[in-house]
Design an enzyme around this catalytic site. Structure first.
Site, PDB file in Angstrom:
ATOM      1  N   LYS A 271       0.824  -1.215   0.000  1.00  0.00           N
ATOM      2  CA  LYS A 271       0.000   0.000   0.000  1.00  0.00           C
ATOM      3  C   LYS A 271       0.861   1.269   0.000  1.00  0.00           C
ATOM      4  O   LYS A 271       0.423   2.319  -0.460  1.00  0.00           O
ATOM      5  CB  LYS A 271      -0.917   0.016   1.223  1.00  0.00           C
ATOM      6  CG  LYS A 271      -1.791  -1.213   1.403  1.00  0.00           C
ATOM      7  CD  LYS A 271      -3.085  -1.083   0.663  1.00  0.00           C
ATOM      8  CE  LYS A 271      -4.134  -2.138   0.988  1.00  0.00           C
ATOM      9  NZ  LYS A 271      -3.745  -3.534   0.838  1.00  0.00           N
TER      10      LYS A 271
HETATM   11  C1  LIG Z   1      -4.420  -4.570   0.326  1.00  0.00           C
HETATM   12  C2  LIG Z   1      -3.674  -5.819   0.227  1.00  0.00           C
HETATM   13  C3  LIG Z   1      -4.004  -6.772  -0.745  1.00  0.00           C
HETATM   14  C4  LIG Z   1      -5.174  -6.606  -1.691  1.00  0.00           C
HETATM   15  O1  LIG Z   1      -4.969  -5.580  -2.639  1.00  0.00           O
HETATM   16  P1  LIG Z   1      -6.211  -4.967  -3.435  1.00  0.00           P
HETATM   17  O2  LIG Z   1      -5.649  -3.816  -4.185  1.00  0.00           O
HETATM   18  O3  LIG Z   1      -7.195  -4.535  -2.393  1.00  0.00           O
HETATM   19  O4  LIG Z   1      -6.756  -6.039  -4.303  1.00  0.00           O
HETATM   20  C5  LIG Z   1      -3.218  -7.911  -0.828  1.00  0.00           C
HETATM   21  N1  LIG Z   1      -2.193  -8.118   0.023  1.00  0.00           N
HETATM   22  C6  LIG Z   1      -1.859  -7.222   0.971  1.00  0.00           C
HETATM   23  C7  LIG Z   1      -0.720  -7.527   1.903  1.00  0.00           C
HETATM   24  C8  LIG Z   1      -2.577  -6.045   1.109  1.00  0.00           C
HETATM   25  O5  LIG Z   1      -2.243  -5.166   2.048  1.00  0.00           O
END
Ligand SMILES: *Cc1c(COP(=O)(O)O)cnc(C)c1O
Length: 497
Positions: free
Chosen positions: A113
């Site tokens: 993120k």
């Molecule tokens: C947010 C997240 C996801 C999912 O990503 P999206 O963009 O919501 O599909 C997968 N793995 C981790 C570790 C995340 O923090």
């Protein structure tokens, strides 16, 4: 470039306005009016560019109302080596002949993120300036764990912006919770919600869409925006690393020019994989996107049958950031693959609200299946692949990345995928240390999360991610909690409305 609403209920706006608003005030999401088209020659020209140059180049197509200098400054700040202390920002690690792990977790909070949330505040601050509206921006975030801390880190101390993060009380790990509640900065608030992530997200979306609430907010000198992946400013930075990965493979001589690759994306809210889809629409040579789910496999079923059905039990898994039944960004994707048919979108999303599901037409399903494969991994399979990956390659993956690898393994066993494949690695393994250590040892681990981190370091010889070191002794600075229905009142209290 103009941004239009997936529900056809808002006049086109420029990028800065789409980012400032977060989502369409009347409901719906902003998408680019058209996707920029790049020739392979144009892409290939950037083979030797560094990550910052790539980001400035790609963002330039989507954020035309930002100057080149604004973008360059934003990108340089966001992807500075103090935030991403690793060569190339998103390194590729080879695991066996055809598999490359794209490490997206070198940012400050150990989850992918950060790739978006280190940049987005830079974009938002500039977007608000452009709008000429002199109101303080309030960022509301619903988080299943990782977004919260990444958003807090991105926005903390940013002038003219306040951020309020809501997380499901029993839905995040001790470490995730500690990461959030120890955040400093005088513009940050963190609230535990007594419910699951969907309860959280629905409550926050409800506040965004509440006209009376928005009116009161304006009268008090505030405006809402969102740092969830419903905000275009969250999504657009993620397009960049798909280009970076492809160009890295090309530069290293692992693929030929124009060679099609497969990409595996551990998916929750469908943001990450949607960014990849936009990259492919722009001209990046992709054969298939593998949408990898855990046991909450709404998307797997949808991609196989065309039926999106959330009337099912919500499961808590060891990959909690993917424990999601309603994937917000699917709406953008459906709008794109139907050729911008907002009537269909309105119809399907009404059905979702009223009946808990919808079924798309067979034409749209065929179109989707030409580029997307849905696969899911069971908990036992995820644990198994964490263990075998470590044993075979001395490489440690977190459970979300494990879901991706397990899905790839299933497809390879079924001979559905033999191409060069990039697997998005979405979190540093220590962020989910307990599940990782239990997978490696096959034993239930007693003791708190921090003891587990120590044991995992000893067991693997891997170094703790810097974002997790020192957390144990940091003092909590936030202690608010409420029920899902109490979210609006909590916001009123925080803002003094
Ligand atoms: C947010 C997240 C996801 C999912 O990503 P999206 O963009 O919501 O599909 C997968 N793995 C981790 C570790 C995340 O923090």
């Amino acid at each position: 470039m103009n941004y239009i609403s997936t529900r056809g209920n808002y006049p086109p706006v420029q990028a800065a306005e789409a980012i400032r608003l977060g989502m369409v005030p009347e409901g719906g999401l902003f998408v680019p009016g058209e996707v920029p088209q790049l020739s392979f020659e144009e892409i290939n020209k950037h083979k030797h560019a560094d990550y910052q140059e790539l980001a400035t180049w790609i963002l330039g197509y989507f954020l035309e109302d930002f100057s080149g200098q604004e973008l360059e400054e934003a990108v340089t700040t966001a992807y500075h080596s103090s935030n991403f202390p690793v060569e190339g920002v998103t390194p590729l690690v080879r695991l066996g002949d055809n598999t490359y792990i794209l490490e997206l977790w070198h940012g400050p909070t150990a989850a992918f993120k950060d790739m978006a949330l280190q940049l987005m505040p830079e974009l938002l601050v500039r977007a608000v300036k452009k709008s000429g509206i002199d109101r303080e921006v309030v960022i509301l975030v619903a988080t299943s764990g990782d977004t919260g801390k990444a958003a807090l880190e991105g926005f903390k101390g940013v002038d003219g912006i306040r951020i309020i993060v809501f997380y499901p009380e029993a839905g995040v790990s001790q470490i995730q919770e500690d990461q959030m509640i120890t955040t400093g900065g005088n513009n940050t608030e963190v609230v535990a919600v007594r419910g699951n992530f969907d309860d959280c997200q629905t409550a926050v979306k409800g506040v965004f869409g509440d006209r009376d609430f928005n009116r009161t907010l304006k009268q008090n000198g505030y405006q809402f925006s969102s740092a969830n992946s419903i905000n275009w400013g969250r999504l657009v930075p993620q397009i960049v690393y798909y280009f970076a990965a492809y160009l890295n493979l090309l530069e290293a001589g692992k693929i030929e020019e124009r060679q099609l690759i497969d990409i595996v994306v551990p998916t929750g809210n469908f943001g990450n994989i949607l960014a990849g889809y936009y990259a492919s629409r722009m001209g990046l040579p992709v054969n298939k996107f593998i949408c990898a789910s855990n046991e909450n496999k709404v998307l797997t079923d949808f991609l196989r049958t065309g039926v999106y059905d959330i009337k099912r039990d919500f499961k808590k898994t060891i990959s909690p950031s993917m424990d999601i039944l309603i994937s917000s960004n699917l709406e953008r994707f459906l709008f794109e693959v139907t050729g911008h048919d907002s009537q269909k979108i309105r119809y399907w999303y009404n059905q979702l609200r009223e009946q808990g599901g919808f079924e798309i037409d067979s034409g749209t399903l065929k179109e989707i299946q030409s580029l997307f494969v849905g696969e899911f991994a069971r908990e036992t399979e995820v644990k198994q692949i964490i263990k075998t990956t470590f044993e075979q390659y001395n490489y440690l993956v977190d459970p979300h990345t494990g879901v991706g690898l397990s899905c790839l393994q299933s497809l390879r066993k079924a001979r559905l995928s033999d191409r060069i494949t990039v697997v998005d690695s979405t979190a540093n393994p220590f962020k989910f240390g307990r599940a990782v250590l239990e997978a490696l040892t096959g034993e239930v681990q007693e003791g708190d999360d921090y003891l587990i981190l120590e044991r995992l370091q000893e067991f693997t010889g891997w170094e703790l991610h810097r974002g997790l070191a020192g957390l144990r002794t940091a003092s909590p600075r936030h202690s608010r909690n409420c029920r899902p229905t109490g979210v609006p009142a909590e916001i009123e209290d925080i803002l003094g409305l």
